[in-house]
Design a protein around this motif. Structure first.
Motif, PDB file in Angstrom:
ATOM      1  N   LYS A  86       0.849  -1.191   0.000  1.00 26.30           N
ATOM      2  CA  LYS A  86       0.000   0.000   0.000  1.00 26.30           C
ATOM      3  C   LYS A  86       0.885   1.241   0.000  1.00 26.30           C
ATOM      4  N   SER A  87       0.560   2.186  -0.873  1.00 28.94           N
ATOM      5  CA  SER A  87       1.342   3.413  -0.975  1.00 28.94           C
ATOM      6  C   SER A  87       0.420   4.601  -0.748  1.00 28.94           C
ATOM      7  N   PRO A  88       0.368   5.120   0.492  1.00 26.82           N
ATOM      8  CA  PRO A  88      -0.516   6.260   0.757  1.00 26.82           C
ATOM      9  C   PRO A  88      -0.059   7.539   0.074  1.00 26.82           C
ATOM     10  N   ASP A  89       1.245   7.668  -0.140  1.00 24.08           N
ATOM     11  CA  ASP A  89       1.801   8.786  -0.896  1.00 24.08           C
ATOM     12  C   ASP A  89       3.137   8.329  -1.446  1.00 24.08           C
ATOM     13  N   LYS A  90       3.761   9.133  -2.266  1.00 22.42           N
ATOM     14  CA  LYS A  90       4.937   8.627  -2.974  1.00 22.42           C
ATOM     15  C   LYS A  90       6.147   8.463  -2.059  1.00 22.42           C
ATOM     16  N   ALA A  91       6.076   8.957  -0.842  1.00 28.48           N
ATOM     17  CA  ALA A  91       7.181   8.797   0.096  1.00 28.48           C
ATOM     18  C   ALA A  91       7.039   7.565   0.982  1.00 28.48           C
ATOM     19  N   HIS A  92       5.927   6.895   0.891  1.00 32.37           N
ATOM     20  CA  HIS A  92       5.671   5.747   1.760  1.00 32.37           C
ATOM     21  C   HIS A  92       5.202   4.542   0.959  1.00 32.37           C
ATOM     22  N   LEU A  93       5.733   3.381   1.325  1.00 33.03           N
ATOM     23  CA  LEU A  93       5.267   2.119   0.738  1.00 33.03           C
ATOM     24  C   LEU A  93       5.303   1.062   1.825  1.00 33.03           C
ATOM     25  N   ASN A  94       4.135   0.615   2.222  1.00 31.07           N
ATOM     26  CA  ASN A  94       4.039  -0.368   3.293  1.00 31.07           C
ATOM     27  C   ASN A  94       3.727  -1.736   2.708  1.00 31.07           C
ATOM     28  N   LEU A  95       4.075  -2.765   3.466  1.00 33.12           N
ATOM     29  CA  LEU A  95       3.841  -4.149   3.027  1.00 33.12           C
ATOM     30  C   LEU A  95       3.092  -4.880   4.125  1.00 33.12           C
ATOM     31  N   HIS A  96       1.912  -5.372   3.780  1.00 33.20           N
ATOM     32  CA  HIS A  96       1.126  -6.138   4.731  1.00 33.20           C
ATOM     33  C   HIS A  96       1.123  -7.600   4.288  1.00 33.20           C
ATOM     34  N   ILE A  97       1.341  -8.486   5.241  1.00 34.48           N
ATOM     35  CA  ILE A  97       1.377  -9.920   4.927  1.00 34.48           C
ATOM     36  C   ILE A  97       0.344 -10.632   5.792  1.00 34.48           C
ATOM     37  N   ASN A  98      -0.575 -11.309   5.143  1.00 33.16           N
ATOM     38  CA  ASN A  98      -1.603 -12.077   5.851  1.00 33.16           C
ATOM     39  C   ASN A  98      -1.195 -13.544   5.987  1.00 33.16           C
TER      40      ASN A  98
END
Lengths: 108, 114
Positions: free
Chosen positions: B67-79
């Motif tokens: 998920k990238s809320p803005d171009k400075a952030h990229l998060n990774l969620h693992i289920n």
């Protein structure tokens, strides 16, 4: 065939010698080529990049590119124990693809 | 001031849990990535985002959702974490998605699934 191939090593050279690291790639459309160094437990860090056929020198490091042979190499002159690390070759066309890395050990 | 920072650095969790890794870059870059490095040290691209838009989505299980809320952030969620998810996950960024761009890596997040 792997996209980027390197000898996994380990490659061992004595201090002061020249270390030669090799890499081949499969995508002829690749446009830029990178060498990264990764110390154990750390993230990869850029050493140098090369775009054109021939040699590119930066201090003790020389990158060599031969697009016809799909071959990239990195020479490290006057190797130091602090050069002991894994060296990753990376090739970029649409995104950066890495080889598995060559582990280099420089013995004092 | 760290250019590409990711948290947490170490994560030990049980199979079946859900976890997230966060990444932020202060380089002003447009493109961000997630790479996975397995026990054999092979570094493989998972995802690439350019200016919040998904560009590359390699063959990664859909348990992984970036998920990238803005171009400075990229998060990774693992289920539903599995043992095989144990690896080092590197966030990275580059100026843009062109082939000549250098990629800068974060310090990595060591994930161990037990």
């Amino acid at each position: 065939q792997k996209e980027v191939e390197q000898n996994s090593g380990p490659l061992s050279v004595p201090e002061g010698a020249i270390a030669s690291l090799n890499c081949t790639y499969s995508d002829r459309g690749s446009q830029s080529f990178f060498w990264y160094r990764q110390y154990s437990g750390k993230s990869p860090e850029l050493i140098m990049f090369i775009y054109s056929n021939g040699d590119k020198e930066d201090g003790r490091f020389t990158a060599q590119l031969n697009k016809a042979s799909q071959y990239v190499s990195l020479l490290i002159r006057d190797s130091q124990p602090s050069d002991s690390a894994t060296y990753l070759c990376a090739v970029n066309r649409y995104d950066m693809r890495f080889g598995a890395g060559t582990r280099l050990t420089v013995k004092p | 001031d760290t250019a590409v920072s990711q948290t947490p650095k170490y994560l030990v969790t049980q199979m079946g849990n859900d976890k997230s890794i966060k990444c932020e870059q202060n380089l002003g870059h447009d493109t961000m990535y997630w790479y996975k490095q397995d026990s054999k040290k092979f570094l493989k691209i998972m995802f690439s985002y350019n200016n919040k838009e998904l560009i590359i989505n390699e063959t990664v299980p859909n348990r992984f959702s970036p998920k990238s809320p803005d171009k400075a952030h990229l998060n990774l969620h693992i289920n539903s974490l599995e043992l095989g998810d144990s690896a080092v996950y590197f966030c990275a960024s580059s100026q843009d998605q062109g082939s000549g761009n250098t990629i800068y890596f974060g310090e990595g997040s060591w994930l161990t699934v037990v």
